[in-house]
Design a protein around this motif. Sequence first.
Motif, PDB file in Angstrom:
ATOM      1  N   SER A  45       0.825  -1.213   0.043  1.00  0.00           N
ATOM      2  CA  SER A  45      -0.035   0.119   0.031  1.00  0.00           C
ATOM      3  C   SER A  45       0.736   1.251   0.102  1.00  0.00           C
ATOM      4  O   SER A  45       0.152   2.363   0.057  1.00  0.00           O
ATOM      5  N   GLY A  46       2.109   1.222  -0.006  1.00  0.00           N
ATOM      6  CA  GLY A  46       3.103   2.275   0.152  1.00  0.00           C
ATOM      7  C   GLY A  46       3.752   2.271   1.529  1.00  0.00           C
ATOM      8  O   GLY A  46       4.256   3.588   1.796  1.00  0.00           O
ATOM      9  N   ASN A  48       6.681   1.577   2.734  1.00  0.00           N
ATOM     10  CA  ASN A  48       7.840   1.993   2.827  1.00  0.00           C
ATOM     11  C   ASN A  48       8.289   3.527   2.415  1.00  0.00           C
ATOM     12  O   ASN A  48       9.011   4.060   2.865  1.00  0.00           O
ATOM     13  N   HIS A  99       1.916  -5.121   9.297  1.00  0.00           N
ATOM     14  CA  HIS A  99       0.873  -5.408   8.452  1.00  0.00           C
ATOM     15  C   HIS A  99      -0.306  -6.089   9.019  1.00  0.00           C
ATOM     16  O   HIS A  99      -1.191  -6.603   8.270  1.00  0.00           O
ATOM     17  N   SER A 129       0.648  -4.833  -7.726  1.00  0.00           N
ATOM     18  CA  SER A 129       2.101  -4.677  -6.935  1.00  0.00           C
ATOM     19  C   SER A 129       2.541  -5.893  -6.333  1.00  0.00           C
ATOM     20  O   SER A 129       3.697  -6.231  -6.665  1.00  0.00           O
ATOM     21  N   TYR A 184      -2.832   6.218  -0.584  1.00  0.00           N
ATOM     22  CA  TYR A 184      -1.848   6.300  -1.353  1.00  0.00           C
ATOM     23  C   TYR A 184      -2.122   7.185  -2.428  1.00  0.00           C
ATOM     24  O   TYR A 184      -1.142   8.294  -3.087  1.00  0.00           O
ATOM     25  N   SER A 218      11.893  11.682  -0.026  1.00  0.00           N
ATOM     26  CA  SER A 218      11.055  10.707  -0.185  1.00  0.00           C
ATOM     27  C   SER A 218      10.146  10.450  -1.524  1.00  0.00           C
ATOM     28  O   SER A 218       9.517   9.426  -1.687  1.00  0.00           O
ATOM     29  N   SER A 219      10.859  11.196  -2.590  1.00  0.00           N
ATOM     30  CA  SER A 219      10.132  10.862  -3.982  1.00  0.00           C
ATOM     31  C   SER A 219      10.530   9.491  -4.165  1.00  0.00           C
ATOM     32  O   SER A 219      11.678   8.747  -3.859  1.00  0.00           O
ATOM     33  N   PHE A 220       9.884   9.012  -5.406  1.00  0.00           N
ATOM     34  CA  PHE A 220      10.075   7.504  -5.944  1.00  0.00           C
ATOM     35  C   PHE A 220      11.618   7.447  -6.546  1.00  0.00           C
ATOM     36  O   PHE A 220      12.245   6.464  -6.005  1.00  0.00           O
ATOM     37  N   LYS A 248       7.019   0.688 -10.077  1.00  0.00           N
ATOM     38  CA  LYS A 248       6.216   1.591 -10.916  1.00  0.00           C
ATOM     39  C   LYS A 248       6.131   2.970 -10.202  1.00  0.00           C
ATOM     40  O   LYS A 248       6.039   3.954 -10.370  1.00  0.00           O
TER      41      LYS A 248
HETATM   42  S1  PPS Z   1       5.546  -3.931   1.235  1.00  0.00           S
HETATM   43  O1  PPS Z   1       6.630  -4.721   0.834  1.00  0.00           O
HETATM   44  O2  PPS Z   1       4.297  -4.355   1.368  1.00  0.00           O
HETATM   45  O3  PPS Z   1       6.065  -3.210   2.328  1.00  0.00           O
HETATM   46  O4  PPS Z   1       5.705  -2.736   0.056  1.00  0.00           O
HETATM   47  P1  PPS Z   1       4.789  -1.424   0.385  1.00  0.00           P
HETATM   48  O5  PPS Z   1       6.022  -0.495   0.546  1.00  0.00           O
HETATM   49  O6  PPS Z   1       3.784  -1.299   0.995  1.00  0.00           O
HETATM   50  O7  PPS Z   1       4.562  -0.960  -1.303  1.00  0.00           O
HETATM   51  C1  PPS Z   1       5.316  -1.027  -2.284  1.00  0.00           C
HETATM   52  C2  PPS Z   1       4.516  -0.356  -3.442  1.00  0.00           C
HETATM   53  O8  PPS Z   1       4.635   1.312  -3.188  1.00  0.00           O
HETATM   54  C3  PPS Z   1       5.393   2.052  -4.101  1.00  0.00           C
HETATM   55  N1  PPS Z   1       6.203   3.093  -3.781  1.00  0.00           N
HETATM   56  C4  PPS Z   1       6.014   4.266  -3.817  1.00  0.00           C
HETATM   57  N2  PPS Z   1       5.406   4.961  -4.938  1.00  0.00           N
HETATM   58  C5  PPS Z   1       5.366   6.425  -4.952  1.00  0.00           C
HETATM   59  N3  PPS Z   1       6.302   7.116  -4.373  1.00  0.00           N
HETATM   60  C6  PPS Z   1       7.301   6.488  -3.569  1.00  0.00           C
HETATM   61  N4  PPS Z   1       8.167   7.219  -2.988  1.00  0.00           N
HETATM   62  C7  PPS Z   1       7.207   5.045  -3.340  1.00  0.00           C
HETATM   63  N5  PPS Z   1       8.016   4.147  -2.576  1.00  0.00           N
HETATM   64  C8  PPS Z   1       7.488   3.080  -2.735  1.00  0.00           C
HETATM   65  C9  PPS Z   1       6.090   0.764  -5.027  1.00  0.00           C
HETATM   66  O9  PPS Z   1       6.747   1.076  -6.020  1.00  0.00           O
HETATM   67  C10 PPS Z   1       5.239  -0.297  -4.738  1.00  0.00           C
HETATM   68  O10 PPS Z   1       4.378  -0.095  -5.659  1.00  0.00           O
HETATM   69  P2  PPS Z   1       4.148  -0.651  -7.325  1.00  0.00           P
HETATM   70  O11 PPS Z   1       3.015  -0.485  -7.771  1.00  0.00           O
HETATM   71  O12 PPS Z   1       4.661  -2.181  -7.271  1.00  0.00           O
HETATM   72  O13 PPS Z   1       5.140   0.126  -7.956  1.00  0.00           O
END
Ligand code: PPS
Length: 285
Positions: A45-46, A48, A99, A129, A184, A218-220, A248
């Motif tokens: 769900s985002g 990290n 979680h 994801s 998210y 904190s950007s991607f 992604k």
């Molecule tokens: S986990 O393993 O359950 O803890 O994963 P989690 O961190 O919850 O989710 C991973 C998805 O979050 C996306 N992600 C981000 N999106 C936008 N911006 C930032 N900074 C960012 N960091 C992590 C990550 O790409 C995973 O999504 P998907 O759709 O697979 O790319």
Amino acid sequence: MMSDYSWLEGIPLPDMWVQKEIVEDVHNKFVVKDEDLIILTYPKSGTNWLIEIVCLIQTKGDPKWIQSVPNWECSPWLESKSGYPVLTSKEGPRLMTSHLPTHLFSKSFFSSKAKVIYLIRNPRDVLVSGYFFWANTNLVKNLESLGIYFEQFLKGNVGYGSWFEHIHGWLSMRERNNFLVLYYEDMKKDPKGTIKKICDFLGKNLGADELDLVLKYSSFQAMKENNMSNYSLIKEDQITNGLKLMRKGTTGDWKNHFTVAQAEAFDKVFQDKMVGFPPGMFPWE
Ligand code: PPS
């Protein structure tokens, strides 16, 4: 290595990181302190991303901490083999991540004043994801196609169980003033607004420059390049086919992967299972 799940009270727990006995201890013995801050999410769900933002808020945008300490040490996972002992022996206020669904979470939390941030993402994107995350490893058995994972997801036969039950359980606490719900999709649309919301919730006063630093680090892209946050430190002998956390980072990717029939089937299950929530509750609707 071939791993899978161990089951506890109807919830499949990924063997790789979580031990049933630890979750039982979390539920029955772990004492949440009023000063603790807990990041709660259903997987993918985002989580990290939120950890990174919260850590950066704590350092007022200084990236030293998140660039020198793995994020699972900055905010240990409560139910993990490595996180639980660290958290139980840590003095003072703790930042932690989990979680777990409500019925497995620490009983003591429900009478504490500890703050929780609960992050929710469109379950369709969560599904996609999760599929690409697990399918790129050999940690989960029988994951030959998205179609197979799709069926498992709707039945709740994936790590941490049903998304729908997770949401129902935790959203029942949404009126509490120590409980912040984030989405998210809103974070993507307005990351700075979300960071400010988190600051308000935590009682942190950051200046404009400090907020910009939180946003920047904190950007991607910044997280993808940060070895402390992108899971590249996880040893290859544990995961032989690779583990890609930063895939992604977009909204609506499910549209590239669901068939029309899957999209319709998902809508139907969503409507059935989420009945009772007010219209407009979820930003992707
Ligand atoms: S986990 O393993 O359950 O803890 O994963 P989690 O961190 O919850 O989710 C991973 C998805 O979050 C996306 N992600 C981000 N999106 C936008 N911006 C930032 N900074 C960012 N960091 C992590 C990550 O790409 C995973 O999504 P998907 O759709 O697979 O790319």
